[in-house]
Design an enzyme around this catalytic site. Structure first.
Site, PDB file in Angstrom:
ATOM      1  N   SER A  86       0.857  -1.145   0.084  1.00 53.61           N
ATOM      2  CA  SER A  86      -0.014  -0.167  -0.071  1.00 53.61           C
ATOM      3  C   SER A  86       0.871   1.252  -0.060  1.00 53.61           C
ATOM      4  O   SER A  86       1.821   1.550  -0.983  1.00 53.61           O
ATOM      5  CB  SER A  86      -0.865  -0.179   1.177  1.00 53.61           C
ATOM      6  OG  SER A  86      -2.067   0.740   1.032  1.00 53.61           O
ATOM      7  N   HIS A 217      -7.914  -5.843   0.315  1.00 53.59           N
ATOM      8  CA  HIS A 217      -6.621  -4.994   0.542  1.00 53.59           C
ATOM      9  C   HIS A 217      -5.619  -5.442   1.513  1.00 53.59           C
ATOM     10  O   HIS A 217      -4.278  -5.470   0.987  1.00 53.59           O
ATOM     11  CB  HIS A 217      -6.869  -3.535   0.991  1.00 53.59           C
ATOM     12  CG  HIS A 217      -5.830  -2.590   0.889  1.00 53.59           C
ATOM     13  ND1 HIS A 217      -5.113  -2.173  -0.428  1.00 53.59           N
ATOM     14  CD2 HIS A 217      -5.162  -1.932   1.775  1.00 53.59           C
ATOM     15  CE1 HIS A 217      -4.337  -1.377  -0.047  1.00 53.59           C
ATOM     16  NE2 HIS A 217      -4.217  -1.176   0.928  1.00 53.59           N
TER      17      HIS A 217
END
Length: 248
Positions: A86, A217
């Site tokens: 990320s 995610h």
């Protein structure tokens, strides 16, 4: 200010440096040490405003963060690969670029949970409510975490600084990396579609790969051993020491 620390025991001839997601710290990668070859070290940031450094002021400037990490890595000439998840992907990418400009290219760059920087839209600095909503949606912290005002007050400075650096990031054109770039993601991560991962290929002059695992995610938390094996395999191939037992 020293930011990096070694997670693994012993001395290795090469190393992998893992950069965490916004608000995270290097301890999220400690389990990876169980799957490391003996000749590879695992390093990660020990960042201000979290864990043992909770009372220190956070790093709020992306260029300063990247420059500090690059300086620490440049002081050691061993072969190095970078992994980031990320926000950590953007940090790893910019560190790799900076080291290459200093004629110290990394061996391999593995990015995760982030679309290629050149396709990212402009994003605004989030409010505290938006940050917490994002954490909830990704399952980064247990539900009770959000019900402890005193704890939230302690962790918010680090979260704010990371999210603002992430959302304020603006891509600048530059030379392609000499390192191979591998992009990883979760099949159910709607914020990072497959085409966003595939676009990382434009950042490498020597080759790229894309790999996805089931999950959202934070897929890497439930597939820690598989992701670690993939990253270690990418690193070993980059230094000419492929391991047949590792995925990749």
């Amino acid at each position: 200010m020293t930011l990096l620390r070694r997670l693994s025991a012993g001395d290795g001839t090469s190393r992998i440096v893992c950069l965490p997601y916004a608000g995270g710290n290097g301890t999220v990668y400690e389990s990876w040490t169980a799957w490391l070859p003996s000749e590879v070290e695992l390093w990660a940031p020990d960042l201000p405003a979290r864990e043992q450094r909770m009372l220190e002021a956070p790093v709020e400037d992306m260029d300063l963060l990247v420059a500090t990490l690059a300086d620490e890595l440049a002081a050691d000439g061993r072969p190095t690969s970078l992994f980031g998840h990320s926000f950590g992907s953007l940090v790893a990418f910019e560190v790799a670029r900076r080291l290459q400009r200093r004629s110290l290219p990394v061996n391999c760059l593995v990015v995760s949970g982030m679309a290629a920087p050149q396709v990212l839209p402009d994003r605004h600095a989030p409010t505290d409510a938006e940050i917490l909503a994002n954490l909830r949606s990704h399952g980064v912290a247990p539900p009770e975490f959000f019900q402890q005002p005193d704890l939230l007050e302690l962790v918010m400075p680090g979260l704010r600084s990371d999210y603002r650096m992430a959302m304020g990031y603006r891509y600048r054109d530059g030379e392609k990396l000499s390192a191979r770039v591998c992009a990883l993601g979760g099949t159910e991560d709607t914020g990072v579609p497959a085409e966003g991962l595939a676009a990382w290929a434009e950042q490498s002059g020597t080759g790229s790969a894309t790999r996805m695992w089931p999950g959202g995610h934070m897929y890497l938390l439930s597939h820690a051993e598989e992701v670690a094996a993939y990253v270690i395999g990418c690193h070993m191939r980059s230094i000419g020491r492929p391991l047949q037992s590792l995925e990749g």
